[in-house]
Design an enzyme around this catalytic site. Structure first.
Site, PDB file in Angstrom:
ATOM      1  N   LYS A 167       0.887  -1.182   0.137  1.00 53.56           N
ATOM      2  CA  LYS A 167       0.150   0.042   0.044  1.00 53.56           C
ATOM      3  C   LYS A 167       0.964   1.138   0.151  1.00 53.56           C
ATOM      4  O   LYS A 167       1.594   1.722   0.842  1.00 53.56           O
ATOM      5  CB  LYS A 167      -0.897  -0.095   1.179  1.00 53.56           C
ATOM      6  CG  LYS A 167      -1.914   1.412   1.119  1.00 53.56           C
ATOM      7  CD  LYS A 167      -2.543   1.699   2.513  1.00 53.56           C
ATOM      8  CE  LYS A 167      -1.643   2.845   3.130  1.00 53.56           C
ATOM      9  NZ  LYS A 167      -1.747   4.145   2.519  1.00 53.56           N
ATOM     10  N   GLU A 241      10.295   0.845  10.179  1.00 52.39           N
ATOM     11  CA  GLU A 241      11.382   1.951  10.125  1.00 52.39           C
ATOM     12  C   GLU A 241      10.512   3.134  10.323  1.00 52.39           C
ATOM     13  O   GLU A 241       9.803   3.413   9.654  1.00 52.39           O
ATOM     14  CB  GLU A 241      11.852   1.937   8.637  1.00 52.39           C
ATOM     15  CG  GLU A 241      13.119   2.430   8.409  1.00 52.39           C
ATOM     16  CD  GLU A 241      13.296   3.714   7.942  1.00 52.39           C
ATOM     17  OE1 GLU A 241      13.046   4.725   8.873  1.00 52.39           O
ATOM     18  OE2 GLU A 241      12.900   3.986   6.735  1.00 52.39           O
TER      19      GLU A 241
END
Ligand code: NDP
Length: 461
Positions: A167, A241
């Protein structure tokens, strides 16, 4: 370059129309670029099923040397279509064409080439003689490096034999959709890569889907925390991250002109929309005046404006919402007593813009020294001794990156050893290479992307 008026979802190698539509705009002009689909939970489910079937029937069974051929093919098509991808990235994201053309897109191709090379050598990567893939990867990426973050996620996943549902961010879906066309052009088997556009709910549906085996996320610490909670107690493998507040440390023996270039590159590259941006400048007191004068001189030469002009240094802020966040935190910085400075610069009337800004007189208690602003705003602090520099640099909930500027190799190593940051740049900043691992400590997340280390996240080890 050819932008379609509307895009569907890319599922099982085909374009399918979705139920809900939204628009993506050019942040430099506020003009609508295209309509994109916002995938619903059931559309995400269809994509995950397609990825599962492709995983079981085709991709996980294919020898690595065959998978490598597809990755090499994708890398070459990216190179062939580099100009188109660079322009599209600048239009949808607002970043200067110089950066998308010379940094983002070449690195995207480099990532696919690099991981194509690993696909038939996984037994030599240090994870056992015959490491197995994990299954279906659900990947959610942010808007600051749309195509590059896609490459960081998809290239290692595919090289290791996993299939993917990705996505892209709500405000920057277009290059991911062109990437889907590239997968078709490369004859990638249907279902190996699926692209579902949408907003946060689509991302949530993806990462919480029970048939996803691996979640990879890049974005804010807040959403990262929510994802970590939602996958806790499941067998899903996760890499996060997240944000950063990197210290860029300038010692008094540093080459000052080079350091000033590095400071500018560290915070104004990509409008400061960089998780590893050098957003806290730590300058040794004895060279503070010299560094600051040089920095102001250099900042006065930065050109802010049209992202498609190849002379532009600083493009548009990616969205109205992000501009609002940058304004709010900058105003707080001024209210808390730091001194604000921007060079004189004319900003375009339409679109989302923020002049390059520095704050001096910043203390560690200020919010602008602690929170990620994610814009072209630098907080300047000072230190007297190397030990104080290290202490201040580490005084943050984040730990993604840092920079050290000094003439002495021994001081670089001494400092780097003590910094709690995943990446430490020495006499340079914001340099990326597919062969070097990237990732954080503390609230900057966990897991590594890139390099041999990046394979681990996509192998059942
Ligand atoms: P987010 O973390 O919200 O967005 C990152 C991605 O996650 C997007 O694709 C987003 O979709 C998606 N997402 C949002 N909510 C969920 C959820 N509950 N479950 C799964 N996926 C979700 O970042 P923002 O764009 O809101 O930016 C906010 C702040 O985050 C910035 O000001 C900046 O400080 C920081 N940031 C840090 C980044 C980094 O690399 N460290 C990158 C981007 C932002 P959608 O785009 O539709 O919201």
């Amino acid at each position: 370059m050819d932008i379609k008026p509307a895009y569907g979802l890319f599922v099982n190698g085909e374009w399918v129309d979705g139920e809900v539509r939204n628009k993506t705009v050019n942040p430099a002009t506020e003009e609508v670029l295209a309509e994109v689909t916002w995938a619903t939970e059931s559309e995400v489910d269809t994509a995950v099923r397609a990825a599962r079937a492709a995983y079981e029937n085709v991709w996980s069974r294919m020898p690595g040397r065959e998978r490598a051929k597809y990755l090499f093919r994708i890398a070459r098509i990216i190179q062939e279509r580099a100009r188109e991808l660079a322009v599209l990235e600048s239009l949808d994201n607002g970043k200067p064409i110089r950066e998308s053309r010379d940094v983002d897109v070449p690195l995207v191709a480099a990532h696919f080439f690099y991981y194509a090379g690993w696909a038939d050598k996984l037994g030599y990567a240090g994870f056992g003689p015959d490491p197995r893939p994990i299954g279906v990867a659900g990947q959610v990426i942010p808007w600051n490096f749309p195509l590059l973050m896609l490459a960081w996620k998809i290239a290692p996943a595919l090289a290791c034999g996993n299939t993917v549902v990705l996505k892209p961010a709500e405000t920057t879906p277009l290059t991911a959709l062109v990437f889907a066309e590239i997968c078709q052009e490369a004859d990638l088997p249907p279902g190996v890569v699926n692209i579902v556009t949408g907003a946060g709910e689509t991302g949530h549906a993806l990462v919480s889907h029970p048939d996803v085996n691996k979640v990879a996320f890049t974005g804010s610490t807040e959403v990262g925390r929510a994802i970590a909670k939602s996958v806790a107690g499941t067998r899903k493998k996760v890499t996060l991250e997240l944000g950063g507040k990197a210290a860029n440390i300038v010692f008094d023996d540093a080459p000052i002109d080079q350091a000033v270039e590095g400071i500018v590159n560290g915070i104004f590259f990509n409008q400061g929309h960089v998780c590893c941006a050098g957003s806290r400048l730590l300058v040794q007191e004895s060279v503070y005046d010299e560094v600051l004068a040089g920095l102001k001189r250099r900042m006065a030469l930065l050109r802010v404006g049209d992202p498609l002009d190849k002379n532009t240094d600083i493009g548009a802020i990616n969205s109205a919402a992000q501009l609002e966040r940058i304004r709010t935190l900058s105003d707080i910085g001024a209210e808390e007593g730091a001194a604000r400075w921007s060079p004189p610069c004319e900003l375009p009337d339409r679109g989302f813009w923020f002049a390059p800004t520095i704050f001096t007189g910043v203390t560690q208690a200020h919010r602008i020294a602690r929170e990620e602003i994610f814009g072209p705003v630098l907080s300047v602090l000072t230190f007297r001794t190397p030990a104080e520099a290290v202490e201040k640099a580490n005084n943050t909930p984040y730990g993604l990156s840092a920079g050290v500027w000094t003439d002495k190799g021994s001081r670089i190593l001494w400092t780097a050893d003590r910094l709690r940051a995943g990446v430490v740049w020495a006499n340079t900043f914001n340099k990326f290479d597919p062969a070097s691992p990237f990732g954080g400590y503390k609230e900057s997340g966990y897991g590594r992307e890139g390099g041999r280390h990046g394979l681990e996240a996509y192998l059942d080890v």
